[in-house]
Write an enzyme that holds these catalytic residues in place. Structure first.
Site, PDB file in Angstrom:
ATOM      1  N   CYS A  80       1.692  -1.231   6.310  1.00  0.00           N
ATOM      2  CA  CYS A  80       2.727  -1.866   4.924  1.00  0.00           C
ATOM      3  C   CYS A  80       3.369  -2.004   5.332  1.00  0.00           C
ATOM      4  O   CYS A  80       4.733  -1.696   4.891  1.00  0.00           O
ATOM      5  CB  CYS A  80       1.833  -0.942   4.126  1.00  0.00           C
ATOM      6  SG  CYS A  80       2.049   0.770   3.982  1.00  0.00           S
ATOM      7  N   GLN A  81       4.055  -0.696   6.684  1.00  0.00           N
ATOM      8  CA  GLN A  81       5.170  -0.176   6.908  1.00  0.00           C
ATOM      9  C   GLN A  81       6.903  -1.416   6.783  1.00  0.00           C
ATOM     10  O   GLN A  81       7.483  -1.178   6.783  1.00  0.00           O
ATOM     11  CB  GLN A  81       5.213   0.491   8.468  1.00  0.00           C
ATOM     12  CG  GLN A  81       4.742   1.420   8.301  1.00  0.00           C
ATOM     13  CD  GLN A  81       3.017   1.527   8.829  1.00  0.00           C
ATOM     14  OE1 GLN A  81       2.963   0.852   8.671  1.00  0.00           O
ATOM     15  NE2 GLN A  81       2.894   2.364   9.164  1.00  0.00           N
TER      16      GLN A  81
END
Length: 401
Positions: A80-81
Protein backbone atom coordinates in the site's frame (compact mmCIF):
# COMPACT_ATOMS: atom_id res chain seq x y z
CA UNK A 1 -13.55 -24.05 -1.55
CA UNK A 2 -10.05 -23.25 -2.75
CA UNK A 3 -8.13 -19.97 -2.50
CA UNK A 4 -4.84 -18.41 -3.51
CA UNK A 5 -3.53 -15.81 -1.07
CA UNK A 6 -1.09 -13.13 -2.33
CA UNK A 7 0.91 -10.52 -0.37
CA UNK A 8 0.07 -12.48 2.78
CA UNK A 9 2.22 -10.56 5.24
CA UNK A 10 1.74 -11.81 8.80
CA UNK A 11 -1.48 -13.52 7.73
CA UNK A 12 -4.40 -11.29 8.78
CA UNK A 13 -6.49 -11.49 5.61
CA UNK A 14 -5.30 -15.02 4.88
CA UNK A 15 -6.40 -16.25 8.30
CA UNK A 16 -9.75 -14.50 7.87
CA UNK A 17 -10.17 -16.22 4.50
CA UNK A 18 -9.29 -19.60 6.02
CA UNK A 19 -11.74 -19.11 8.88
CA UNK A 20 -14.40 -18.28 6.29
CA UNK A 21 -14.02 -21.79 4.90
CA UNK A 22 -11.45 -21.47 2.11
CA UNK A 23 -8.46 -23.81 1.87
CA UNK A 24 -5.32 -22.18 0.40
CA UNK A 25 -3.65 -23.76 -2.60
CA UNK A 26 -0.80 -21.24 -2.34
CA UNK A 27 0.18 -18.55 0.15
CA UNK A 28 2.72 -16.13 -1.35
CA UNK A 29 4.79 -13.58 0.56
CA UNK A 30 8.25 -12.19 -0.18
CA UNK A 31 9.12 -10.72 3.25
CA UNK A 32 11.33 -13.08 5.25
CA UNK A 33 10.17 -11.82 8.64
CA UNK A 34 6.49 -12.26 7.82
CA UNK A 35 7.19 -15.73 6.45
CA UNK A 36 9.11 -16.57 9.63
CA UNK A 37 6.05 -15.48 11.63
CA UNK A 38 3.82 -17.89 9.67
CA UNK A 39 6.39 -20.69 9.86
CA UNK A 40 6.84 -20.22 13.61
CA UNK A 41 3.09 -20.51 14.13
CA UNK A 42 3.00 -23.59 11.91
CA UNK A 43 5.73 -25.18 14.00
CA UNK A 44 3.64 -24.44 17.10
CA UNK A 45 0.71 -26.28 15.51
CA UNK A 46 -1.53 -23.24 15.06
CA UNK A 47 -4.64 -24.79 13.46
CA UNK A 48 -5.45 -21.79 11.24
CA UNK A 49 -2.12 -21.66 9.39
CA UNK A 50 -1.04 -25.26 9.86
CA UNK A 51 -0.76 -26.82 6.42
CA UNK A 52 -0.61 -23.53 4.54
CA UNK A 53 1.50 -24.05 1.38
CA UNK A 54 3.75 -21.05 1.99
CA UNK A 55 5.97 -19.68 -0.79
CA UNK A 56 8.61 -17.16 0.31
CA UNK A 57 8.80 -15.51 -3.08
CA UNK A 58 8.29 -12.26 -4.94
CA UNK A 59 4.86 -12.66 -6.53
CA UNK A 60 6.35 -11.42 -9.82
CA UNK A 61 8.28 -14.67 -10.00
CA UNK A 62 5.42 -16.96 -8.98
CA UNK A 63 4.00 -19.31 -11.61
CA UNK A 64 0.33 -20.28 -11.42
CA UNK A 65 0.72 -23.17 -13.86
CA UNK A 66 1.28 -25.73 -11.08
CA UNK A 67 -1.98 -24.88 -9.26
CA UNK A 68 -4.40 -27.71 -9.95
CA UNK A 69 -8.15 -27.40 -10.20
CA UNK A 70 -10.52 -24.46 -10.16
CA UNK A 71 -9.74 -21.58 -7.84
CA UNK A 72 -12.72 -20.15 -5.99
CA UNK A 73 -11.01 -17.08 -4.55
CA UNK A 74 -7.93 -14.91 -5.01
CA UNK A 75 -7.29 -12.66 -2.01
CA UNK A 76 -4.59 -10.23 -1.03
CA UNK A 77 -3.51 -6.74 -0.13
CA UNK A 78 -0.94 -5.42 -2.63
CA UNK A 79 1.74 -3.22 -1.01
CA UNK A 80 0.00 0.00 0.00
CA UNK A 81 2.98 2.37 0.27
CA UNK A 82 2.47 3.80 -3.25
CA UNK A 83 -0.90 5.19 -2.08
CA UNK A 84 -0.66 5.58 1.71
CA UNK A 85 -0.34 8.75 3.77
CA UNK A 86 2.86 7.32 5.23
CA UNK A 87 4.34 6.43 1.84
CA UNK A 88 5.69 8.43 -1.09
CA UNK A 89 2.38 8.76 -3.01
CA UNK A 90 3.93 7.74 -6.35
CA UNK A 91 1.21 5.30 -7.54
CA UNK A 92 2.18 3.69 -10.88
CA UNK A 93 5.66 5.30 -10.69
CA UNK A 94 6.38 3.33 -7.51
CA UNK A 95 8.17 0.04 -8.11
CA UNK A 96 6.16 -1.44 -5.24
CA UNK A 97 2.86 -1.03 -7.08
CA UNK A 98 1.74 -4.66 -7.27
CA UNK A 99 -1.72 -4.15 -8.76
CA UNK A 100 -0.44 -5.36 -12.17
CA UNK A 101 0.61 -8.63 -10.50
CA UNK A 102 -2.77 -8.89 -8.79
CA UNK A 103 -4.47 -8.57 -12.18
CA UNK A 104 -2.10 -11.19 -13.65
CA UNK A 105 -3.13 -13.66 -10.94
CA UNK A 106 -6.80 -13.08 -11.71
CA UNK A 107 -6.22 -13.36 -15.46
CA UNK A 108 -4.30 -16.64 -15.21
CA UNK A 109 -6.31 -18.33 -12.45
CA UNK A 110 -9.78 -17.10 -13.50
CA UNK A 111 -11.13 -17.45 -9.94
CA UNK A 112 -14.82 -17.33 -9.22
CA UNK A 113 -14.22 -14.31 -6.99
CA UNK A 114 -11.52 -12.06 -5.56
CA UNK A 115 -11.02 -9.85 -2.51
CA UNK A 116 -8.38 -7.12 -2.84
CA UNK A 117 -7.63 -4.74 0.03
CA UNK A 118 -5.69 -1.48 0.10
CA UNK A 119 -5.36 1.82 1.93
CA UNK A 120 -8.03 4.49 1.83
CA UNK A 121 -5.43 6.82 0.29
CA UNK A 122 -5.99 5.07 -3.02
CA UNK A 123 -9.33 6.93 -3.23
CA UNK A 124 -7.72 10.39 -3.01
CA UNK A 125 -8.53 12.78 -5.85
CA UNK A 126 -4.90 12.83 -6.96
CA UNK A 127 -5.19 9.10 -7.74
CA UNK A 128 -8.68 9.27 -9.31
CA UNK A 129 -7.55 8.39 -12.83
CA UNK A 130 -5.28 5.61 -11.67
CA UNK A 131 -8.01 4.31 -9.35
CA UNK A 132 -10.27 3.98 -12.40
CA UNK A 133 -7.44 2.22 -14.23
CA UNK A 134 -7.12 -0.33 -11.41
CA UNK A 135 -10.86 -0.95 -11.30
CA UNK A 136 -11.14 -1.51 -15.06
CA UNK A 137 -8.16 -3.88 -15.07
CA UNK A 138 -9.89 -5.92 -12.37
CA UNK A 139 -13.09 -5.96 -14.42
CA UNK A 140 -11.35 -6.88 -17.69
CA UNK A 141 -8.13 -8.71 -16.75
CA UNK A 142 -7.83 -10.22 -20.26
CA UNK A 143 -7.35 -6.76 -21.80
CA UNK A 144 -3.59 -6.76 -21.26
CA UNK A 145 -1.30 -3.78 -21.68
CA UNK A 146 0.67 -4.00 -24.91
CA UNK A 147 4.43 -3.87 -24.99
CA UNK A 148 5.64 -0.30 -24.31
CA UNK A 149 2.03 0.93 -24.04
CA UNK A 150 1.61 3.87 -21.65
CA UNK A 151 -0.86 3.25 -18.86
CA UNK A 152 -3.13 6.09 -20.01
CA UNK A 153 -3.34 4.52 -23.46
CA UNK A 154 -4.15 1.18 -21.86
CA UNK A 155 -6.81 2.94 -19.76
CA UNK A 156 -8.34 4.29 -22.98
CA UNK A 157 -8.60 0.80 -24.46
CA UNK A 158 -10.16 -0.49 -21.24
CA UNK A 159 -12.73 2.32 -21.32
CA UNK A 160 -13.63 1.49 -24.90
CA UNK A 161 -13.94 -2.17 -24.00
CA UNK A 162 -16.21 -1.31 -21.08
CA UNK A 163 -18.51 0.87 -23.16
CA UNK A 164 -18.74 -1.82 -25.86
CA UNK A 165 -20.80 -3.87 -23.41
CA UNK A 166 -18.73 -7.00 -23.99
CA UNK A 167 -19.02 -9.36 -21.02
CA UNK A 168 -18.10 -13.04 -20.77
CA UNK A 169 -16.59 -15.61 -18.39
CA UNK A 170 -13.25 -13.79 -18.41
CA UNK A 171 -14.72 -10.56 -17.03
CA UNK A 172 -15.73 -9.60 -13.52
CA UNK A 173 -18.46 -7.66 -11.80
CA UNK A 174 -16.53 -5.45 -9.36
CA UNK A 175 -17.76 -3.44 -6.40
CA UNK A 176 -15.64 -1.44 -3.98
CA UNK A 177 -16.15 0.32 -0.68
CA UNK A 178 -14.10 1.96 2.05
CA UNK A 179 -14.74 0.00 5.25
CA UNK A 180 -14.00 1.27 8.75
CA UNK A 181 -12.92 -1.75 10.80
CA UNK A 182 -14.40 -0.19 13.96
CA UNK A 183 -17.86 -0.49 12.41
CA UNK A 184 -17.38 -4.27 12.31
CA UNK A 185 -16.29 -4.71 15.91
CA UNK A 186 -12.53 -4.24 15.50
CA UNK A 187 -11.11 -2.08 18.33
CA UNK A 188 -9.37 0.20 15.82
CA UNK A 189 -10.50 3.01 13.53
CA UNK A 190 -8.87 1.55 10.45
CA UNK A 191 -10.27 2.58 7.06
CA UNK A 192 -9.38 0.43 4.08
CA UNK A 193 -10.77 0.05 0.59
CA UNK A 194 -11.93 -3.39 -0.51
CA UNK A 195 -12.46 -4.47 -4.11
CA UNK A 196 -14.65 -7.54 -4.43
CA UNK A 197 -15.26 -9.14 -7.80
CA UNK A 198 -17.35 -12.08 -9.03
CA UNK A 199 -16.90 -13.71 -12.41
CA UNK A 200 -19.57 -12.43 -14.78
CA UNK A 201 -20.85 -15.85 -15.82
CA UNK A 202 -21.83 -16.67 -12.21
CA UNK A 203 -24.48 -13.91 -12.14
CA UNK A 204 -23.90 -13.20 -8.45
CA UNK A 205 -25.85 -10.48 -6.67
CA UNK A 206 -23.80 -9.29 -3.71
CA UNK A 207 -23.23 -6.34 -1.44
CA UNK A 208 -20.81 -5.66 1.38
CA UNK A 209 -21.80 -6.96 4.84
CA UNK A 210 -23.84 -4.55 6.92
CA UNK A 211 -22.04 -2.64 9.65
CA UNK A 212 -22.64 -4.03 13.12
CA UNK A 213 -21.08 -1.48 15.49
CA UNK A 214 -21.29 2.30 15.87
CA UNK A 215 -19.84 5.31 17.67
CA UNK A 216 -23.29 6.44 18.79
CA UNK A 217 -23.80 3.11 20.53
CA UNK A 218 -20.50 3.59 22.36
CA UNK A 219 -21.53 7.09 23.46
CA UNK A 220 -24.88 5.73 24.62
CA UNK A 221 -23.13 3.02 26.64
CA UNK A 222 -20.69 5.50 28.18
CA UNK A 223 -22.78 8.61 28.81
CA UNK A 224 -26.44 7.54 28.87
CA UNK A 225 -26.53 4.14 30.60
CA UNK A 226 -22.99 4.01 32.02
CA UNK A 227 -22.86 0.30 31.15
CA UNK A 228 -19.42 0.70 29.56
CA UNK A 229 -17.83 1.98 32.77
CA UNK A 230 -19.66 -0.59 34.90
CA UNK A 231 -18.41 -3.40 32.64
CA UNK A 232 -14.82 -2.26 33.15
CA UNK A 233 -15.23 -1.58 36.87
CA UNK A 234 -14.40 2.12 36.56
CA UNK A 235 -15.67 3.91 39.65
CA UNK A 236 -17.75 7.06 39.10
CA UNK A 237 -15.04 9.23 40.63
CA UNK A 238 -12.53 7.87 38.10
CA UNK A 239 -14.70 8.33 35.03
CA UNK A 240 -13.71 11.13 32.66
CA UNK A 241 -15.94 14.14 32.21
CA UNK A 242 -17.88 14.43 28.99
CA UNK A 243 -16.50 16.91 26.48
CA UNK A 244 -18.80 19.84 25.80
CA UNK A 245 -18.99 19.18 22.06
CA UNK A 246 -20.52 15.77 22.72
CA UNK A 247 -23.43 17.03 24.82
CA UNK A 248 -25.88 17.70 22.00
CA UNK A 249 -25.10 14.34 20.39
CA UNK A 250 -25.50 12.47 23.67
CA UNK A 251 -28.75 14.27 24.51
CA UNK A 252 -30.17 13.06 21.19
CA UNK A 253 -29.19 9.50 22.11
CA UNK A 254 -31.50 9.69 25.14
CA UNK A 255 -34.34 9.60 22.61
CA UNK A 256 -32.87 7.69 19.65
CA UNK A 257 -31.35 4.53 21.11
CA UNK A 258 -28.75 3.06 18.68
CA UNK A 259 -29.67 -0.33 17.24
CA UNK A 260 -26.11 -1.52 16.64
CA UNK A 261 -23.54 -2.77 19.12
CA UNK A 262 -21.09 -0.25 20.49
CA UNK A 263 -17.64 0.32 19.09
CA UNK A 264 -14.99 -1.74 20.86
CA UNK A 265 -12.28 0.36 22.48
CA UNK A 266 -8.64 0.04 23.44
CA UNK A 267 -9.79 -0.66 27.00
CA UNK A 268 -11.93 -3.53 25.66
CA UNK A 269 -9.04 -4.93 23.65
CA UNK A 270 -6.62 -4.84 26.59
CA UNK A 271 -9.04 -6.26 29.15
CA UNK A 272 -7.45 -9.02 31.20
CA UNK A 273 -3.89 -8.18 30.18
CA UNK A 274 -1.27 -7.28 32.79
CA UNK A 275 0.40 -3.88 32.65
CA UNK A 276 3.67 -4.48 30.74
CA UNK A 277 5.42 -1.81 32.83
CA UNK A 278 4.88 -3.96 35.91
CA UNK A 279 7.48 -6.72 35.65
CA UNK A 280 5.16 -9.59 36.50
CA UNK A 281 6.50 -12.01 33.92
CA UNK A 282 5.47 -12.47 30.29
CA UNK A 283 2.16 -14.27 30.77
CA UNK A 284 1.14 -13.36 27.23
CA UNK A 285 3.23 -14.00 24.12
CA UNK A 286 4.98 -10.87 22.74
CA UNK A 287 3.81 -8.78 25.71
CA UNK A 288 6.97 -6.85 26.57
CA UNK A 289 7.26 -3.21 27.55
CA UNK A 290 8.93 -0.96 24.98
CA UNK A 291 10.34 2.27 26.47
CA UNK A 292 10.78 5.65 24.83
CA UNK A 293 7.22 6.72 23.94
CA UNK A 294 6.61 10.46 23.59
CA UNK A 295 4.10 12.72 21.93
CA UNK A 296 4.80 15.31 19.24
CA UNK A 297 2.64 17.13 16.69
CA UNK A 298 0.65 14.64 14.65
CA UNK A 299 1.58 11.74 16.93
CA UNK A 300 -0.50 11.85 20.07
CA UNK A 301 -1.45 8.22 20.63
CA UNK A 302 -4.78 6.43 21.08
CA UNK A 303 -7.17 7.32 23.95
CA UNK A 304 -8.04 4.23 25.96
CA UNK A 305 -11.82 4.68 25.75
CA UNK A 306 -12.09 4.87 21.96
CA UNK A 307 -11.02 2.45 19.23
CA UNK A 308 -7.32 2.83 18.55
CA UNK A 309 -6.05 5.04 15.79
CA UNK A 310 -4.84 3.16 12.73
CA UNK A 311 -1.74 1.12 13.47
CA UNK A 312 0.83 2.03 10.86
CA UNK A 313 3.95 0.48 9.43
CA UNK A 314 5.43 3.58 7.77
CA UNK A 315 7.79 3.77 4.83
CA UNK A 316 10.71 4.77 7.07
CA UNK A 317 9.89 2.49 9.98
CA UNK A 318 7.22 2.62 12.65
CA UNK A 319 5.76 6.08 13.41
CA UNK A 320 5.56 5.93 17.19
CA UNK A 321 2.60 8.18 17.89
CA UNK A 322 -0.08 6.07 16.22
CA UNK A 323 1.18 3.00 18.05
CA UNK A 324 0.89 4.50 21.52
CA UNK A 325 -1.65 4.16 24.28
CA UNK A 326 -2.87 7.29 26.08
CA UNK A 327 -3.57 6.32 29.69
CA UNK A 328 -6.43 7.88 31.69
CA UNK A 329 -3.75 9.99 33.40
CA UNK A 330 -2.69 11.45 30.04
CA UNK A 331 0.65 9.63 30.07
CA UNK A 332 1.63 7.64 27.01
CA UNK A 333 3.43 4.39 26.37
CA UNK A 334 3.94 2.19 23.34
CA UNK A 335 1.55 -0.65 22.72
CA UNK A 336 3.25 -4.00 23.14
CA UNK A 337 3.26 -6.36 20.19
CA UNK A 338 0.55 -8.46 21.86
CA UNK A 339 -1.63 -5.43 22.51
CA UNK A 340 -1.23 -4.37 18.88
CA UNK A 341 -2.14 -7.90 17.81
CA UNK A 342 -5.33 -7.64 19.85
CA UNK A 343 -6.13 -4.33 18.14
CA UNK A 344 -5.78 -6.23 14.86
CA UNK A 345 -7.92 -9.11 16.28
CA UNK A 346 -5.23 -11.77 16.02
CA UNK A 347 -5.65 -14.57 18.59
CA UNK A 348 -3.42 -14.49 21.68
CA UNK A 349 -1.91 -17.81 20.59
CA UNK A 350 -0.51 -16.28 17.40
CA UNK A 351 3.14 -15.35 17.88
CA UNK A 352 5.05 -12.70 15.89
CA UNK A 353 8.64 -13.16 14.81
CA UNK A 354 11.28 -10.44 14.97
CA UNK A 355 12.17 -7.29 16.89
CA UNK A 356 9.53 -4.86 18.20
CA UNK A 357 10.02 -2.57 15.20
CA UNK A 358 9.83 -5.47 12.76
CA UNK A 359 6.78 -7.08 14.32
CA UNK A 360 5.01 -3.72 14.55
CA UNK A 361 5.67 -3.25 10.84
CA UNK A 362 4.03 -6.61 10.16
CA UNK A 363 1.04 -5.63 12.27
CA UNK A 364 0.82 -2.18 10.70
CA UNK A 365 0.56 -3.79 7.27
CA UNK A 366 -2.00 -6.41 8.30
CA UNK A 367 -5.72 -6.63 7.61
CA UNK A 368 -7.65 -7.08 10.88
CA UNK A 369 -8.42 -10.77 11.00
CA UNK A 370 -12.04 -10.23 12.07
CA UNK A 371 -12.73 -7.83 9.20
CA UNK A 372 -11.12 -10.14 6.66
CA UNK A 373 -13.19 -13.03 7.95
CA UNK A 374 -16.40 -10.99 7.78
CA UNK A 375 -15.90 -10.00 4.14
CA UNK A 376 -14.62 -13.44 3.10
CA UNK A 377 -17.55 -15.19 4.82
CA UNK A 378 -19.99 -13.04 2.87
CA UNK A 379 -18.21 -13.92 -0.38
CA UNK A 380 -18.21 -17.61 0.60
CA UNK A 381 -21.97 -17.53 1.19
CA UNK A 382 -22.51 -16.07 -2.29
CA UNK A 383 -20.33 -18.75 -3.90
CA UNK A 384 -22.06 -21.53 -1.98
CA UNK A 385 -25.39 -20.25 -3.24
CA UNK A 386 -24.05 -20.44 -6.80
CA UNK A 387 -23.06 -24.07 -6.18
CA UNK A 388 -26.47 -24.82 -4.69
CA UNK A 389 -28.29 -23.24 -7.65
CA UNK A 390 -26.12 -25.14 -10.13
CA UNK A 391 -26.84 -28.42 -8.31
CA UNK A 392 -30.58 -27.75 -8.37
CA UNK A 393 -30.45 -27.09 -12.11
CA UNK A 394 -28.47 -30.28 -12.70
CA UNK A 395 -30.94 -32.35 -10.69
CA UNK A 396 -33.90 -30.78 -12.47
CA UNK A 397 -32.28 -31.49 -15.85
CA UNK A 398 -31.58 -35.10 -14.82
CA UNK A 399 -35.21 -35.63 -13.82
CA UNK A 400 -36.44 -34.28 -17.16
CA UNK A 401 -34.15 -36.60 -19.09
Amino acid sequence: MKAVELFTGAGGLGMGVSLAGFSPLAVVERDRWACDTIRQNQSRGNPIVNGWPLYELDVRHFSYEDIDGEVDLVAGGPPCQPFSQGGRHRAFLDERDMFPETVRAIRELKPKAFIIENVKGLTRKTFAEYFNYIRLQLEFPEVVARENEEWLDHLGRLERYQTSGSKDSSTYEVVFRVLNAANYGVPQKRERIFFVGFRHDLHVEWTFPQETHSYDALLHSQWVTGEYWDYHGVAKKDRPSMEGRLRNRVEKLNVDVPSRSRWNTVRDALKGMPDPEQKTGEIFLNHKFQPGARTYPGHTGSPIDLPAKTLKAGVHGVPGGENMLVKPSGEVRYFTVRESARLQTFPDTYIFHGSWTETMRQLGNAVPLALGQRVASSVAQALLKVQEDQLKKSLAKARLS
